[in-house]
Scaffold this active site. Structure first.
Site, PDB file in Angstrom:
ATOM      1  N   LYS A 142      39.155  34.811  46.060  1.00  0.00           N
ATOM      2  CA  LYS A 142      38.873  35.899  46.428  1.00  0.00           C
ATOM      3  C   LYS A 142      38.528  37.015  45.235  1.00  0.00           C
ATOM      4  O   LYS A 142      39.621  36.816  44.201  1.00  0.00           O
ATOM      5  CB  LYS A 142      39.369  36.602  47.498  1.00  0.00           C
ATOM      6  N   ARG A 163      47.919  43.606  60.302  1.00  0.00           N
ATOM      7  CA  ARG A 163      46.607  43.958  59.645  1.00  0.00           C
ATOM      8  C   ARG A 163      45.531  43.536  60.473  1.00  0.00           C
ATOM      9  O   ARG A 163      44.874  44.265  61.077  1.00  0.00           O
ATOM     10  CB  ARG A 163      46.540  43.431  58.125  1.00  0.00           C
ATOM     11  N   HIS A 221      49.677  35.462  58.344  1.00  0.00           N
ATOM     12  CA  HIS A 221      49.963  35.756  56.956  1.00  0.00           C
ATOM     13  C   HIS A 221      51.463  36.605  57.012  1.00  0.00           C
ATOM     14  O   HIS A 221      51.727  37.331  57.847  1.00  0.00           O
ATOM     15  CB  HIS A 221      49.169  36.753  56.454  1.00  0.00           C
ATOM     16  N   ARG A 271      48.083  28.646  51.187  1.00  0.00           N
ATOM     17  CA  ARG A 271      46.883  29.534  50.287  1.00  0.00           C
ATOM     18  C   ARG A 271      47.523  29.722  49.251  1.00  0.00           C
ATOM     19  O   ARG A 271      48.226  30.708  49.026  1.00  0.00           O
ATOM     20  CB  ARG A 271      46.738  30.423  51.551  1.00  0.00           C
ATOM     21  N   TYR A 328      41.550  63.033  24.008  1.00  0.00           N
ATOM     22  CA  TYR A 328      41.173  64.367  24.870  1.00  0.00           C
ATOM     23  C   TYR A 328      42.486  65.151  24.821  1.00  0.00           C
ATOM     24  O   TYR A 328      43.504  64.408  25.205  1.00  0.00           O
ATOM     25  CB  TYR A 328      40.700  63.876  25.946  1.00  0.00           C
ATOM     26  N   CYS A 357      40.559  56.671  26.861  1.00  0.00           N
ATOM     27  CA  CYS A 357      39.144  57.163  27.018  1.00  0.00           C
ATOM     28  C   CYS A 357      38.519  56.325  27.981  1.00  0.00           C
ATOM     29  O   CYS A 357      38.641  55.182  28.094  1.00  0.00           O
ATOM     30  CB  CYS A 357      38.137  57.643  25.955  1.00  0.00           C
ATOM     31  N   MET A 358      37.325  56.547  28.410  1.00  0.00           N
ATOM     32  CA  MET A 358      36.435  55.607  29.221  1.00  0.00           C
ATOM     33  C   MET A 358      36.149  54.342  28.334  1.00  0.00           C
ATOM     34  O   MET A 358      36.261  53.268  29.099  1.00  0.00           O
ATOM     35  CB  MET A 358      34.949  56.185  29.635  1.00  0.00           C
ATOM     36  N   ASP A 359      35.822  54.335  27.177  1.00  0.00           N
ATOM     37  CA  ASP A 359      35.293  53.334  26.546  1.00  0.00           C
ATOM     38  C   ASP A 359      36.229  52.816  25.203  1.00  0.00           C
ATOM     39  O   ASP A 359      36.069  51.799  24.605  1.00  0.00           O
ATOM     40  CB  ASP A 359      33.956  53.169  25.917  1.00  0.00           C
TER      41      ASP A 359
END
Ligand SMILES: *Cc1c(COP(=O)(O)O)cnc(C)c1O
Length: 390
Positions: free
Chosen positions: A40, A138, A168, A224, A270, A317-319
């Site tokens: 998953k 759950r 589970h 699993r 920043y 930072c973002m990038d």
């Protein structure tokens, strides 16, 4: 243009040979259990398709995903092994599951009633795994009455085959958990009830990685495997007592895109939170929080360059983010953010601890923007670049 090629200076490397080793170690550890490889969330960020194929080649017989879309993606890529969807699918999509031979999880009698309206014209049966809630809280059938009702309904609904029953664990990764033992007993008790009602599923499963590592006693024939197939320990507690070594498959790399010398008093990023105390060399890496390299990792996180541990400085930072260098390095110098360089290692658990979370979350959060490079039989076998995958 090759859609698998990538052009940026940041990538994750997925060592499929390690995934293969881990699956084989589990086969040796649990020779009587079938292995269901849990892929998953894009294989916990490792690439669902590549992980699935590797796991199957290494001895796994079943696959599991969270949702129908993930199962259909694997079918589209040519995977033909049995796949279980572990979350609820909508009853109206049941024929999609049947057509694609995808097994689904059931834990509501209403679901069976609703789904049966969509099943009447089906030629192939719908394989279901009944999910019992023994303490996870759950999803799942709770208590004897619900179990009776569900079992009777399954028996009288045409086209439905009870392929499996499972539960589970909530605390399998804690050594001294009472709940773990209680859940195990409740599950065995409920299996007895199902048996007396004439329900004899082919597959009975309870174990996730943690339970598979410590072994659960009971009439179970499948485990699993998620996190530990990827070479990561289900908890720090279990890491100290692993029955065999796990080999981490995921590593994260980037390379310098800029190098400069700061003078005392110069600031970085920043908020100007990092202030140089003296002349110092700083490098910029093209990876940031949009890649899943979380802002909260700085200050604290390090990277490996030329086999040395170097601190990330200033805000991520973002990038991009910045690294303090011990001396001038060249643009293009490789940095390892998770993984090994010479004698130094940055484990997933170190990053998880800095991010105040568990190792599971870190590779899941490394975003689709970061291309994956797959290593198989010691060589690069393929790349995955979701951005160009149109
Ligand atoms: C994700 C998941 C697993 C795998 O758990 P790991 O701890 O990663 O081994 C097993 N079973 C269910 C129901 C899951 O959702």
């Amino acid at each position: 243009m090759d859609k698998h090629q990538f052009y940026r200076d940041t990538w994750a490397e997925i060592n499929l040979d390690n995934i293969s080793k881990n699956v084989k170690s589990f086969k040796a550890h649990l020779p009587d259990q079938k292995i269901m490889a849990v892929v998953k969330a894009n294989g916990y960020g490792h690439g669902a398709y590549q992980t699935a194929v590797t796991a199957i080649e290494s001895g796994a017989e079943y696959l599991a995903v969270a949702m129908l879309d993930e199962a259909l993606a694997l079918r589209k890529q040519g995977v033909s092994e049995p796949i279980l969807v572990m979350n609820r699918i909508r009853p109206e999509y049941v024929s999609l599951a049947v057509q694609n031979e995808v097994s689904v999880t059931v834990f509501q009698k209403e679901w069976l009633i609703e789904a049966s309206a969509y099943m009447e014209k089906e030629e192939k049966p719908l394989n279901i795994h009944l999910k019992l809630d023994t303490g996870m809280g759950r999803v799942g059938i709770i208590g004897e009455e619900e179990l009776h009702e569900a079992a009777l309904l399954i028996r009288k609904t045409p086209y439905v085959v009870l392929e499996g029953v499972f539960t589970h664990f909530a605390t399998a990764d804690e050594w001294d958990s009472k709940l773990f033992e209680e859940q195990r007993k409740r599950f065995i008790n409920q299996l007895g009830i199902l048996h007396t009602l004439g329900c004899k599923p082919k597959l009975i499963h309870s174990a996730n990685s943690a339970a598979a590592l410590r072994k659960v006693e009971g009439p179970f024939n499948l485990v699993r495997l998620g996190i530990s197939m990827y070479g990561l320990s289900p908890s720090m507690e279990m890491k100290k007592k692993l029955p065999f070594p796990l080999e981490e498959a995921f590593s994260l790399h980037s390379q310098l895109i800029h190098v400069k010398k700061l003078a005392a008093g110069d600031t970085v990023s920043y908020g100007a939170t990092y202030i140089a105390k003296e002349d110092e060399w700083v490098g910029t890496l093209p990876i940031g929080y949009a890649d899943g390299w979380q802002r909260r990792l700085s200050p604290g996180a390090h990277v490996l360059m030329k086999g040395e541990r170097l601190p990330i400085i200033g805000r991520i930072c973002m990038d991009q983010c910045m690294v303090r260098l011990p001396f001038k390095m060249d643009v293009g110098e490789k940095a390892t953010l998770i993984g090994v360089q010479q004698d130094e290692r940055i484990e997933m658990d170190e990053i998880a601890s800095l991010a105040k979370t568990i190792n599971y979350e870190i590779p899941c959060l490394i975003s689709a923007r970061v291309p994956r490079v797959f290593v198989k039989n010691g060589r690069i076998s393929e790349n995955m670049n979701v951005i160009l995958n149109f």
